[in-house]
Design a protein around this motif. Structure first.
Motif, mmCIF file in Angstrom:
data_model
loop_
_atom_site.group_PDB
_atom_site.id
_atom_site.type_symbol
_atom_site.label_atom_id
_atom_site.label_comp_id
_atom_site.label_asym_id
_atom_site.label_seq_id
_atom_site.Cartn_x
_atom_site.Cartn_y
_atom_site.Cartn_z
ATOM 1 N N THR A 190 -23.004 -46.391 -26.892
ATOM 2 C CA THR A 190 -22.344 -47.333 -25.987
ATOM 3 C C THR A 190 -23.302 -47.831 -24.917
ATOM 4 N N LEU A 191 -24.226 -46.986 -24.494
ATOM 5 C CA LEU A 191 -25.214 -47.391 -23.500
ATOM 6 C C LEU A 191 -26.193 -48.398 -24.107
ATOM 7 N N VAL A 192 -26.635 -48.132 -25.324
ATOM 8 C CA VAL A 192 -27.559 -49.063 -25.985
ATOM 9 C C VAL A 192 -26.900 -50.427 -26.152
ATOM 10 N N ARG A 193 -25.666 -50.442 -26.613
ATOM 11 C CA ARG A 193 -24.972 -51.724 -26.789
ATOM 12 C C ARG A 193 -24.804 -52.439 -25.457
ATOM 13 N N ALA A 194 -24.520 -51.685 -24.408
ATOM 14 C CA ALA A 194 -24.357 -52.297 -23.087
ATOM 15 C C ALA A 194 -25.670 -52.906 -22.601
ATOM 16 N N ILE A 195 -26.771 -52.222 -22.837
ATOM 17 C CA ILE A 195 -28.083 -52.737 -22.433
ATOM 18 C C ILE A 195 -28.383 -54.058 -23.133
ATOM 19 N N SER A 218 -35.053 -52.203 -15.447
ATOM 20 C CA SER A 218 -33.693 -51.658 -15.452
ATOM 21 C C SER A 218 -33.605 -50.406 -16.328
ATOM 22 N N LEU A 219 -34.415 -50.336 -17.375
ATOM 23 C CA LEU A 219 -34.441 -49.125 -18.202
ATOM 24 C C LEU A 219 -34.923 -47.928 -17.395
ATOM 25 N N ILE A 239 -19.669 -48.604 -18.513
ATOM 26 C CA ILE A 239 -21.100 -48.478 -18.781
ATOM 27 C C ILE A 239 -21.773 -49.852 -18.710
ATOM 28 N N LEU A 240 -21.107 -50.869 -19.260
ATOM 29 C CA LEU A 240 -21.652 -52.226 -19.210
ATOM 30 C C LEU A 240 -21.805 -52.690 -17.765
ATOM 31 N N GLN A 241 -20.808 -52.385 -16.940
ATOM 32 C CA GLN A 241 -20.892 -52.779 -15.532
ATOM 33 C C GLN A 241 -22.042 -52.052 -14.833
ATOM 34 N N ARG A 244 -25.223 -53.782 -15.780
ATOM 35 C CA ARG A 244 -25.326 -55.054 -15.052
ATOM 36 C C ARG A 244 -25.820 -54.827 -13.629
ATOM 37 N N GLU A 245 -25.293 -53.795 -12.984
ATOM 38 C CA GLU A 245 -25.704 -53.495 -11.603
ATOM 39 C C GLU A 245 -27.183 -53.133 -11.528
ATOM 40 N N GLN A 246 -27.650 -52.386 -12.514
ATOM 41 C CA GLN A 246 -29.070 -52.012 -12.510
ATOM 42 C C GLN A 246 -29.960 -53.227 -12.738
ATOM 43 N N ARG A 247 -29.501 -54.160 -13.537
ATOM 44 C CA ARG A 247 -30.272 -55.392 -13.748
ATOM 45 C C ARG A 247 -30.331 -56.213 -12.466
ATOM 46 N N ILE A 248 -29.247 -56.228 -11.728
ATOM 47 C CA ILE A 248 -29.253 -56.946 -10.446
ATOM 48 C C ILE A 248 -30.278 -56.323 -9.510
#
Length: 257
Positions: A190-195, A218-219, A239-241, A244-248
């Motif tokens: 689920t984490l990989v798909r979210a990334i 972000s990784l 997890i997706l959210q 997203r926060e880490q990318r921000i």
């Protein structure tokens, strides 16, 4: 019922691999086969794959390689085309279960007996020598075929119109950055798909901040979080959210840098 695949014992893998040194894909094609007198199967747990099924699998992999330029040298785009097509086919049509896919000796058989010529074409010799991991399965994240099945399995989304669409979202180098972190990231599908989803949907990256830089920064942030967060129990949307926060945060950091 799960399908059981032939397995090469380590000593036999070493013997065959030593024999392919310096040999071109065209030469290895002549020795490819769908059986080996020294291959074994798991004693229980499923139905053994038939020789005809293995022959069809080999033919399909070779066909996809030909479409991507085999036996001639290939471009980056052609190699990516091959990887994506084979990943889909292996996961969708081979009947391989995660249990079988976790067995290095299974991939050794596929790489050294079934389609050694395709593996040799996909990862050519350097200084007359092939990289053992690409054939023997000693590191499944580097095996020519095992890494593709794993990608398809992790990125598969049964709820999507195209369950394998995420395979096309990242380039080879970027996807390797994700999948190489086996324990901290790749172990949680689920984490990989979210990334991958967050990378695709993120349209706010400035022209002066490369998408690859945001992904890799972000990784690193996610790696630090997974050291003390158990993401396996979080809903996929949460997890997706988080991703997203880490990318921000990554964009802010890179913009300042």
């Amino acid at each position: 019922m799960s399908i059981l695949f032939p397995r090469l014992l380590p000593s036999e893998s070493d013997r065959i691999f030593s024999g392919i040194r310096g040999r071109a894909p065209s030469e290895l094609s002549a020795q490819a086969g769908n059986s080996s007198l020294r291959a074994v199967f798991a004693a229980t747990g499923g139905t053994r794959v038939t020789r005809d099924e293995l022959r069809l699998l080999a033919a399909t992999i070779e066909k996809l390689a030909i479409e991507a330029g085999y036996p001639d040298a290939s471009s980056t785009a052609q190699r990516s085309q091959f990887d994506r097509a084979v990943a889909r086919h292996l996961h969708q049509s081979s009947g391989m279960t995660p249990g079988e896919a976790s067995q290095r000796q299974v991939w050794a058989f596929l790489g050294l007996v079934l389609v050694p010529h395709v593996c040799a074409w996909r990862f050519p010799m350097k200084d007359g020598t092939y990289v053992a991991d690409r054939f023997k399965g000693s590191d499944l994240t580097r095996h020519t075929l095992a890494r593709l099945w794993t990608r398809a399995h992790v990125l598969h989304d049964s709820a999507a119109p195209d369950p394998y669409a995420l395979l096309d979202a990242l380039g080879e180098a970027d996807l390797d950055q994700v999948m190489a972190r086996r324990r901290a990231i790749a172990a949680t599908p689920t984490l990989v798909r979210a990334i991958v989803r967050a990378h695709v949907e993120d349209s706010n990256i400035g022209e002066d901040i490369p998408a690859r830089a945001v992904l890799r920064d972000s990784l690193q942030r996610l790696l630090r979080l997974t050291a003390f967060l158990d993401l396996d129990w979080l809903p996929e949307e949460e997890i997706l959210q988080l991703v997203r926060e880490q990318r921000i945060e990554s964009r802010k950091h890179l913009d300042v840098a």
